[in-house]
Design a protein around this motif. Structure first.
Motif, PDB file in Angstrom:
ATOM      1  N   GLY A 279      50.177  27.777  22.117  1.00 25.24           N
ATOM      2  CA  GLY A 279      50.603  26.697  21.272  1.00 25.24           C
ATOM      3  C   GLY A 279      52.327  26.925  21.571  1.00 25.24           C
ATOM      4  O   GLY A 279      53.348  26.450  20.943  1.00 25.24           O
TER       5      GLY A 279
ATOM      6  N   SER B 166      53.221  31.113  18.918  1.00 28.03           N
ATOM      7  CA  SER B 166      53.082  29.545  18.823  1.00 28.03           C
ATOM      8  C   SER B 166      54.479  29.242  18.428  1.00 28.03           C
ATOM      9  O   SER B 166      55.112  29.835  17.501  1.00 28.03           O
ATOM     10  CB  SER B 166      51.934  29.296  17.789  1.00 28.03           C
TER      11      SER B 166
ATOM     12  N   LYS C  99      50.102  27.561  26.969  1.00 30.68           N
ATOM     13  CA  LYS C  99      49.826  26.257  26.298  1.00 30.68           C
ATOM     14  C   LYS C  99      48.867  26.647  25.163  1.00 30.68           C
ATOM     15  O   LYS C  99      48.870  26.241  24.090  1.00 30.68           O
ATOM     16  CB  LYS C  99      49.383  25.494  27.314  1.00 30.68           C
TER      17      LYS C  99
END
Length: 331
Positions: free
Chosen positions: A184, A159, A181
């Motif tokens: 993150g 992330s 996505k």
């Protein structure tokens, strides 16, 4: 049973829909009534490069969703009526650095999933993710598993990092976009098609630009931690220059020439990491299924073709018209 078969002639001319023998499962095998069979660029390679018209007939196809129709007497994991997906990898159960000796992919050299029924051992099936329709589940396994291993097992994506996906549009990279996505990450994509760039932005990409543009200018101010390379010689050195020093390129395919040249001194001074990746194990497949269930991720479906439009579907994927997955409706 009806099936898409390649025989008699080389290339797409050898494709036909015909009746094939429908067999009975052995003691450890399961017969699945196929609902949707997903198509991959591998299927195109099978009929245009690997399988010749003079060879015995082969049914392509690596992905499918369906309903268990019959089980052998020693099957314990599934029962009649279960909704399942096919694991396209044969002989790779536990996670490992490389596939084990003898690893094969469904659809060549043995018969695959472009048929009304498919038989395999119970180890090569998984229950359909509950949040997916049968159409979505049928186009899942091969591309989503490839994307999952490339991003997480090999690329170790975290992330907050930035991942770049040159050549967005095909099944693997559209899954990679959604997975990154969900994790993150920031996602940058390229394409030769302005329409596909728009579709990628609509699907969640943070930045999109034409593949033939000046990458260095487009990436000013960006720091690419991980790049998923699947184009090959046409973009490889641009990809290498796009990644930050100490960053990683993971490659799983090559839609252009296989051989690339690079300045090895620039490479080692840049402390770059270059990793290969190939599909994934059954263990990773189950992890991928858990990931998409947790994040409620759905495949990007472009088109589902009827069974009798085999050549049209193969031409469609050959010409890279799709954004996301395509497949065949079997029942």
């Amino acid at each position: 049973m009806r099936a898409i078969v390649h025989e008699g002639k080389d290339g797409l001319e050898g494709l036909q829909v015909k009746m094939m023998e429908e067999k009975t499962p052995d003691a450890r095998e399961v017969k699945v009534r196929i609902h949707t069979a997903g198509m991959n660029r591998r299927d195109l390679a099978v009929v245009t490069k690997r399988h010749k018209g003079k060879d015995p007939a082969v049914i392509p196809g690596s992905d499918a969703s369906g309903i268990v129709e019959e089980t052998g007497k020693d099957v314990t994991r599934f029962k009649k009526g279960d909704e399942v997906i096919v694991n396209p990898g044969l002989g790779w159960q536990e996670n490992s650095d490389v596939p084990p000796e003898g690893f094969e992919i469904v659809g060549f050299p043995d018969h695959g999933t472009f048929a009304e029924t498919y038989i395999c051992t119970e180890e090569h099936l998984e229950l359909k993710p509950k949040h997916l329709t049968m159409e979505e589940a049928g186009v899942l396994s091969l591309a989503a598993l490839t994307a999952y291993r490339a991003l997480f097992t090999r690329g170790n994506l975290k992330s907050g990092e930035t991942v770049m996906l040159p050549g967005i549009g095909g099944g693997v990279l559209t899954y990679a976009l959604k997975f990154a996505k969900a994790e993150g990450a920031r996602v940058i994509v390229t394409s030769r098609s302005r329409e596909k760039l728009k579709q990628a932005l609509d699907a969640g990409a943070d930045k999109a630009f034409l593949t033939e543009s000046d990458w260095s200018g487009e990436l000013t101010g960006e720091s690419v931690d991980l790049l998923i390379e699947s184009i090959g010689a046409a973009t490889f050195n641009q990809s290498l220059r796009a990644v930050r020093k100490g960053g990683t390129i993971v490659t799983f395919g090559s839609s252009t020439e296989d051989e690339v040249t690079l300045n090895i001194r620039e490479f080692f001074y840049g402390q770059y990491n270059l990793l290969g990746s190939t599909m994934g194990s059954a263990e990773e497949l189950r992890s991928m299924i858990a990931f998409i269930e947790h994040h409620s991720i759905h495949p990007e479906i472009d088109r589902i073709f009827p069974l009798d439009q085999a050549e049209k579907a193969f031409t469609y994927i050959r010409d890279t018209k799709n954004f996301g997955k395509i497949g065949f409706q079997m029942s």
